[in-house]
Design an enzyme around this catalytic site. Sequence first.
Site, PDB file in Angstrom:
ATOM      1  N   LYS A  22      36.367  43.598  33.910  1.00 29.93           N
ATOM      2  CA  LYS A  22      35.556  42.373  33.879  1.00 29.93           C
ATOM      3  C   LYS A  22      35.890  41.476  35.066  1.00 29.93           C
ATOM      4  O   LYS A  22      34.997  40.991  35.762  1.00 29.93           O
ATOM      5  CB  LYS A  22      35.827  41.615  32.569  1.00 29.93           C
ATOM      6  CG  LYS A  22      35.289  40.199  32.570  1.00 29.93           C
ATOM      7  CD  LYS A  22      35.728  39.405  31.351  1.00 29.93           C
ATOM      8  CE  LYS A  22      37.138  38.894  31.370  1.00 29.93           C
ATOM      9  NZ  LYS A  22      37.344  37.495  31.807  1.00 29.93           N
ATOM     10  N   ASN A  23      37.192  41.258  35.300  1.00 28.25           N
ATOM     11  CA  ASN A  23      37.580  40.279  36.318  1.00 28.25           C
ATOM     12  C   ASN A  23      37.430  40.790  37.746  1.00 28.25           C
ATOM     13  O   ASN A  23      37.602  40.029  38.693  1.00 28.25           O
ATOM     14  CB  ASN A  23      39.006  39.780  36.063  1.00 28.25           C
ATOM     15  CG  ASN A  23      39.051  38.844  34.863  1.00 28.25           C
ATOM     16  OD1 ASN A  23      38.009  38.423  34.355  1.00 28.25           O
ATOM     17  ND2 ASN A  23      40.256  38.522  34.415  1.00 28.25           N
ATOM     18  N   ARG A  93      33.874  29.727  33.323  1.00 24.00           N
ATOM     19  CA  ARG A  93      34.439  29.118  34.524  1.00 24.00           C
ATOM     20  C   ARG A  93      34.239  29.954  35.774  1.00 24.00           C
ATOM     21  O   ARG A  93      34.121  29.428  36.877  1.00 24.00           O
ATOM     22  CB  ARG A  93      35.946  28.954  34.370  1.00 24.00           C
ATOM     23  CG  ARG A  93      36.416  28.085  33.282  1.00 24.00           C
ATOM     24  CD  ARG A  93      37.929  28.104  33.283  1.00 24.00           C
ATOM     25  NE  ARG A  93      38.424  27.948  34.645  1.00 24.00           N
ATOM     26  CZ  ARG A  93      38.553  26.797  35.267  1.00 24.00           C
ATOM     27  NH1 ARG A  93      38.268  25.688  34.671  1.00 24.00           N
ATOM     28  NH2 ARG A  93      39.002  26.764  36.509  1.00 24.00           N
ATOM     29  N   CYS A 117      39.448  24.017  29.735  1.00 30.11           N
ATOM     30  CA  CYS A 117      39.062  25.140  28.898  1.00 30.11           C
ATOM     31  C   CYS A 117      40.173  25.375  27.902  1.00 30.11           C
ATOM     32  O   CYS A 117      41.197  24.697  27.930  1.00 30.11           O
ATOM     33  CB  CYS A 117      38.793  26.377  29.729  1.00 30.11           C
ATOM     34  SG  CYS A 117      40.286  27.131  30.326  1.00 30.11           S
ATOM     35  N   ARG A 122      42.975  23.859  34.258  1.00 34.58           N
ATOM     36  CA  ARG A 122      42.384  24.780  35.235  1.00 34.58           C
ATOM     37  C   ARG A 122      41.470  24.114  36.261  1.00 34.58           C
ATOM     38  O   ARG A 122      40.260  24.336  36.298  1.00 34.58           O
ATOM     39  CB  ARG A 122      41.637  25.903  34.519  1.00 34.58           C
ATOM     40  CG  ARG A 122      42.554  26.786  33.728  1.00 34.58           C
ATOM     41  CD  ARG A 122      41.801  27.854  32.979  1.00 34.58           C
ATOM     42  NE  ARG A 122      41.521  29.019  33.786  1.00 34.58           N
ATOM     43  CZ  ARG A 122      40.798  30.046  33.358  1.00 34.58           C
ATOM     44  NH1 ARG A 122      40.256  30.030  32.177  1.00 34.58           N
ATOM     45  NH2 ARG A 122      40.611  31.091  34.133  1.00 34.58           N
ATOM     46  N   PRO A 123      42.034  23.309  37.129  1.00 31.31           N
ATOM     47  CA  PRO A 123      41.218  22.681  38.176  1.00 31.31           C
ATOM     48  C   PRO A 123      40.774  23.697  39.230  1.00 31.31           C
ATOM     49  O   PRO A 123      41.248  24.837  39.238  1.00 31.31           O
ATOM     50  CB  PRO A 123      42.185  21.668  38.795  1.00 31.31           C
ATOM     51  CG  PRO A 123      43.540  22.207  38.528  1.00 31.31           C
ATOM     52  CD  PRO A 123      43.453  22.973  37.237  1.00 31.31           C
ATOM     53  N   ASP A 305      47.280  37.585  31.091  1.00 27.36           N
ATOM     54  CA  ASP A 305      46.219  38.112  30.220  1.00 27.36           C
ATOM     55  C   ASP A 305      46.740  39.142  29.211  1.00 27.36           C
ATOM     56  O   ASP A 305      45.977  39.608  28.364  1.00 27.36           O
ATOM     57  CB  ASP A 305      45.080  38.722  31.057  1.00 27.36           C
ATOM     58  CG  ASP A 305      44.301  37.666  31.818  1.00 27.36           C
ATOM     59  OD1 ASP A 305      44.411  36.480  31.478  1.00 27.36           O
ATOM     60  OD2 ASP A 305      43.571  38.033  32.770  1.00 27.36           O
ATOM     61  N   ILE A 327      51.899  30.747  33.903  1.00 28.30           N
ATOM     62  CA  ILE A 327      50.657  30.552  34.669  1.00 28.30           C
ATOM     63  C   ILE A 327      49.826  29.392  34.102  1.00 28.30           C
ATOM     64  O   ILE A 327      49.388  28.523  34.843  1.00 28.30           O
ATOM     65  CB  ILE A 327      49.795  31.840  34.674  1.00 28.30           C
ATOM     66  CG1 ILE A 327      50.617  33.057  35.122  1.00 28.30           C
ATOM     67  CG2 ILE A 327      48.538  31.662  35.539  1.00 28.30           C
ATOM     68  CD1 ILE A 327      51.020  33.088  36.562  1.00 28.30           C
ATOM     69  N   ARG A 397      33.143  38.626  25.118  1.00 28.58           N
ATOM     70  CA  ARG A 397      33.103  38.155  26.513  1.00 28.58           C
ATOM     71  C   ARG A 397      33.774  39.156  27.437  1.00 28.58           C
ATOM     72  O   ARG A 397      33.407  39.264  28.604  1.00 28.58           O
ATOM     73  CB  ARG A 397      33.836  36.810  26.653  1.00 28.58           C
ATOM     74  CG  ARG A 397      33.104  35.671  26.021  1.00 28.58           C
ATOM     75  CD  ARG A 397      33.832  34.392  26.318  1.00 28.58           C
ATOM     76  NE  ARG A 397      33.860  34.161  27.762  1.00 28.58           N
ATOM     77  CZ  ARG A 397      34.315  33.064  28.340  1.00 28.58           C
ATOM     78  NH1 ARG A 397      34.777  32.088  27.589  1.00 28.58           N
ATOM     79  NH2 ARG A 397      34.302  32.935  29.640  1.00 28.58           N
TER      80      ARG A 397
END
Length: 418
Positions: A22-23, A93, A117, A122-123, A305, A327, A397
């Site tokens: 996915k990523n 995002r 989120c 998470r900027p 993750d 993280i 997702r």
Amino acid sequence: MDKIRIVGGKPLEGTVRISGAKNASLPDVCAALLTDEPIVLDNVPEVRDIRTMGRVLSQLGCDVAFRTGGSVELRAGTLNSVEATYDLVKTMRASVLVLGPLLAREGRARVSLPGGCAIGARPIDLHLTALEKMGAEVSVERGYVEARAPRLRGAEIHFNTVTVTGTENIMMAATRADGVTVLHNAACEPEVSDLADMLTAMGAQIEGAGTPTIRITGVDRLKGARHRVIPDRIETGTYVVACAVAGGDIEVQQCHPEHLRSTIEKLRETGIRIEEGPNNLRVRAPRQIKAADVTTLPHPGFPTDMQAQYMVLMSQANGACRVTESIFENRFMHVAELQRMGADVRVDGRTAFVRGPSALSGAQVMATDLRASACLVLAGLAAEGETIVDRVYHLDRGYYRIDEKLRGLGADIERLET
Ligand code: EPU
């Protein structure tokens, strides 16, 4: 809203095939914006986030066609908008990944700020400062980032924190900038390398992807290409842990073990027997799981993750350990639900202290993000009795048909459609 029902206690057996990452697919899809020629991506997982990204691109005027078998055809002939709207960005995002390509191609972009989120603030300040260094004028108005640059120019960019999508965004922007861009302290994740491979196939000049220093020489135009997305390393790790907590002996196929080196090493430390083939893993659950501390880190460290899934494993281990999340500042939402199922976990700041083994019992649970939801499914496999996982859309997702894949391995799991 669909739910997933699991009756725990059944060992897993057989084979499971890993889907495309996915990523990696998310930035790869966005890279199609950098050319007016056709792009074909293969091995794209048909998960909700990819569909959402398809909608973001369609809104910009890009043709997007999902084909059966995991291929996506994209053509950004002419774009009729440079705006990624709040209604889509707020649901995902990663939509911010259109910023770099749009700016490089159209000279302007308007992208909604994603906001906070479930896993932290998470900027995207690092994306924006890097674009400013490349000559863009960036302002934030009414919740939108507005960026303009007739032509981006190459620059030396030093990221003060490792950022995966930040690295990807700026790498894409730099492919069509004027001159050379060097990214320092770049993310080394395999998904960054996958994007670099795709961009290279499109005619980009990129050196050093997969290392902390990436050098991109801008070119005037990029061309169409066909690219196969790498396997999903987090999905792979999730099935390895599933086998360990449910018990059993499985083969995980179509994966890339090299991409999850630190995960495999850590899981071996806990006693899981893992044999590696070039594109597969044989996984055998240990009789006793051993406790082992872990700290999440940027790649090649242990991935954030996988943290929630690892915590379920540790709830079944003999002894106590520390799970430290370095993280994201708020990625322990699964803890309260695991506690409800009987896990012994105490959180102090960024560290969770887990003591096992706990006899988990099935419960009705829900989570507010993707990996936390996956962790609850794993807990359900290990628990006695029935677990109902609510808000399955989080799982959808990022995991392609997790219920079907686990059922194929012999788990007692079904989707309750409502
Ligand atoms: N950060 C900043 N400023 C920025 C960018 C990041 O302070 O401008 C901070 C973040 O707040 C965070 C850290 O830097 O504390 C790392 O964030 P990063 O930017 O690397 O995260 P991301 O790119 O938004 C990607 C994955 C995530 C994964 C992280 C870390 C995608 C689409 N998402 O997010 O995946 O957790 O990298 O590896 O690639 C998931 O799949 O479940 C998921 C959340």
